[in-house]
Write an enzyme that holds these catalytic residues in place. Structure first.
Site, short mmCIF file in Angstrom:
data_model
loop_
_atom_site.label_atom_id
_atom_site.label_comp_id
_atom_site.label_asym_id
_atom_site.label_seq_id
_atom_site.Cartn_x
_atom_site.Cartn_y
_atom_site.Cartn_z
CG ASP A 1 -0.27 0.07 2.50
OD1 ASP A 1 0.96 0.24 2.52
OD2 ASP A 1 -0.95 -0.02 3.54
CG ASP B 1 -6.68 -5.39 1.75
OD1 ASP B 1 -7.36 -4.61 1.05
OD2 ASP B 1 -6.24 -5.07 2.87
CB CYS C 1 -11.62 -26.32 6.14
SG CYS C 1 -10.20 -25.23 6.00
CB CYS D 1 -6.51 -25.24 6.71
SG CYS D 1 -7.32 -25.26 8.31
CB CYS E 1 -9.96 -28.28 9.13
SG CYS E 1 -10.60 -26.65 9.57
CG HIS F 1 -9.96 -22.42 9.81
ND1 HIS F 1 -10.44 -23.39 8.95
CD2 HIS F 1 -11.03 -21.64 10.14
CE1 HIS F 1 -11.74 -23.22 8.80
NE2 HIS F 1 -12.12 -22.17 9.50
#
Lengths: 372, 372
Positions: free
Chosen positions: B92, B265, B303, B305, B308, B334
């Site tokens: 940014d 974002d 999920c 990830c 999980c 997650h």
């Protein structure tokens, strides 16, 4: 199960390398074991832990009993399932933490009465209770409930702790009833040779699958600790793994391996990591130090961990200065990798017949420094 | 370089899916982008970040300028090398943080004069200076230095911020001189339709490789934000990616994609993770809650990830209750995976011709809930 194969020995020292077989896989020795107090090696995922070369991981009965409690761990299918670690595990007995962290009410031959620091309730920990909890947790190795006297302590106090430890070991052996879990005894005796002698012979007589030397790293001079190890290991059965509790510096591990020790644990690598300190080449580097600010080289060019392979000293310095969680994770991973690699390299040197030359005694200037 | 290919569009809404090409690889859109403020997504390694499905990662010019400073990042070979992330990156402009976090001395047409919160020194940030810093950092995308007015603000103040933002965009475009870095403009205008109209047309006239809508998620009602997006996107070139700054909830992303937005974002997934909160099925679950104590099921069975796949709600609850670092890391991973999967699923739905049915408008009870 729980067979210990000795694969090579050093002809000049007491060092040996081998393999201790557990229901969750082999532990090749000599080996440093990471500590995962509450069912997690702090800041490190189980995949990252496997990448450090970790095999057997410790967890603390005292802490897990208080949070979340062994029933929840047992309901999850045991500690391996609860924390997602499929490798070998070991739980301590809770005794050391009760004596060092607990708000003690009473110690007698029955056991230890202390206050739960979380809610003030009273908890009685006995050899039988410690075995019940550890059987519920379901690690591959359970440790006997012992009394570890402080340092210094009078001969009378240490003799009393020894007597109690031996009586408790008998009760632990009676109470322990899981075939898929090994019970290790613990040798006490402080810095009194005749008490260490008595304790080593007594614990050895139980014919357990492994024996630990406890009551060390409690404040005694390091040479006194090595003297204890030198005295005790010849009294222990050669065909069982020997675990020196609470030791995890390079020099002390090398001397202890030369004296016949096989397994080590220590909270230091992760605790130092969480304080921004990295173990490099036998030194402790404070990554907050400004000298790393512009240093765009790997932390330790010989280390295969992600902190060293994917990042630089300048980046780690930046993370530690910024108090970023990632810095603590990366340094913990590095420090564990460092100690585990060192013990693995000692095993290789024993196999290669160069242990006494390269590692005993180990100094930062030793030739071994260049071989691992 | 910086070509944006539109691969499919929705026939019932303004949604499109595509691919934005950068020197560090493609960004498939629509896409949620994790925020790595100080050159690290808090608590997450770059390997773990890649496993979340992250492509473009944000970092903050304001924070990196203060620590470690862009010179150190440039000496490391740029932000990608410094943090060990080889995928696309975006920085940014520093403007938003100067206005929201800075101790401001003066804002005028030249730029913004503020105090360094670390040492009290004065820093002048101008469009030229922001470009210099971002060129030194070397992300794939640099953002124009803009003035983001607070909410609410008077029409006069917003008009003044718009005028300045447009003048600064001209100076940014002149100062920006890296061919391997794209400059994105930012549309301001607050909640005043004629100012948004003016700003969209002005920014579009610069013919930049991408355009962001800023000055949203600053406290305005969410429907007002969607009204702004609906008004602005038709005024932007169709063949450039559109980035809605600071948005990262499922419903708002779905509505915004329907209105033609490509990139998002938000710090929320990692911030919530660090506070023990998991995003599951459109809800926020506080893992400290006792209802998870005995729940030995995966956090989100759909999920992929590691939180999980390798752990349970009971274990995550235990980690959060014990204030273990690993809990924060696992929940951050997650939550990022959750938002990125959602945007990936929207892209697939656009390709499959079912976006308007499944995602627009998206509700926790939508059919889409079962398809990702």
């Amino acid at each position: 199960m729980f067979q210990f194969e000795i694969q090579a020995t050093c002809s000049n020292t007491g060092a040996r390398c081998g393999c201790f077989h557990t229901p969750h896989g082999p532990v090749t020795t000599p080996r440093f074991m990471p500590v995962g107090t509450l069912g997690t090696v702090k800041g490190v995922t189980t995949s990252q832990l496997a990448e450090t070369g970790a095999q057997m991981v410790l967890s603390n009965t005292y802490h897990l009993h208080l949070q979340p409690g062994e029933e929840i761990v047992a309901d999850a299918g045991g500690l391996h399932r609860f924390m997602g670690w499929d490798g070998p595990m070991l739980t301590d007995s809770g005794g050391f933490q009760v004596f060092s962290l607990g708000d003690l009410n009473r110690i007698d031959d029955e056991g230890v009465d202390f206050r739960n620091p979380r809610n003030g309730s009273r908890i009685l920990l006995t050899p039988e209770r410690s075995m019940q909890i550890q059987m519920r947790l379901g690690a591959d190795v359970a440790m006997a409930f012992d009394q570890c006297p402080p340092y210094p302590a009078t001969e009378n106090d240490v003799a009393e702790a020894c007597r109690r430890t031996h009586a408790w070991l008998g009760r632990c052996a009676d109470a322990h009833q899981r075939d898929d879990q090994a019970l290790f005894g613990i040798v006490q005796g402080g810095c009194f040779p005749h008490l260490r002698d008595l304790s080593a012979r007594t614990v050895a007589s139980f014919n357990l699958p492994g024996i630990a030397i406890g009551g060390v790293s409690v404040g005694e001079p390091v040479e006194e600790m090595h003297q204890i190890v030198r005295q005790v290991t010849p009294l222990l059965p050669a065909d069982r793994p020997r675990y020196l509790m609470g030791i995890g510096t390079l020099r002390e591990m090398a001397v202890a391996v030369a004296n016949g020790i096989d397994m080590f644990d220590c909270v230091l690598p992760t605790r130092l990591g969480r304080h921004g300190t990295a173990l490099v080449g036998g030194e402790r580097w404070n990554l907050r130090n400004a000298r790393f600010r512009h240093d765009h080289t790997p932390l330790d060019p010989n280390c295969p961990c992600i902190a060293c392979r994917q990042h630089t000293r300048a980046y780690l310095h930046h993370l530690i200065r910024s108090e970023e969680l990632l810095g603590l994770t990366l340094l913990s991973i590095h420090n564990l990798t460092h100690l585990i690699r060192f013990t693995t390299a000692m095993g290789q040197a024993i196999r290669d017949g160069c242990f006494s030359e390269d590692f005993a005694p180990w100094e930062p200037s030793s030739r071994a420094h260049h071989t691992w």
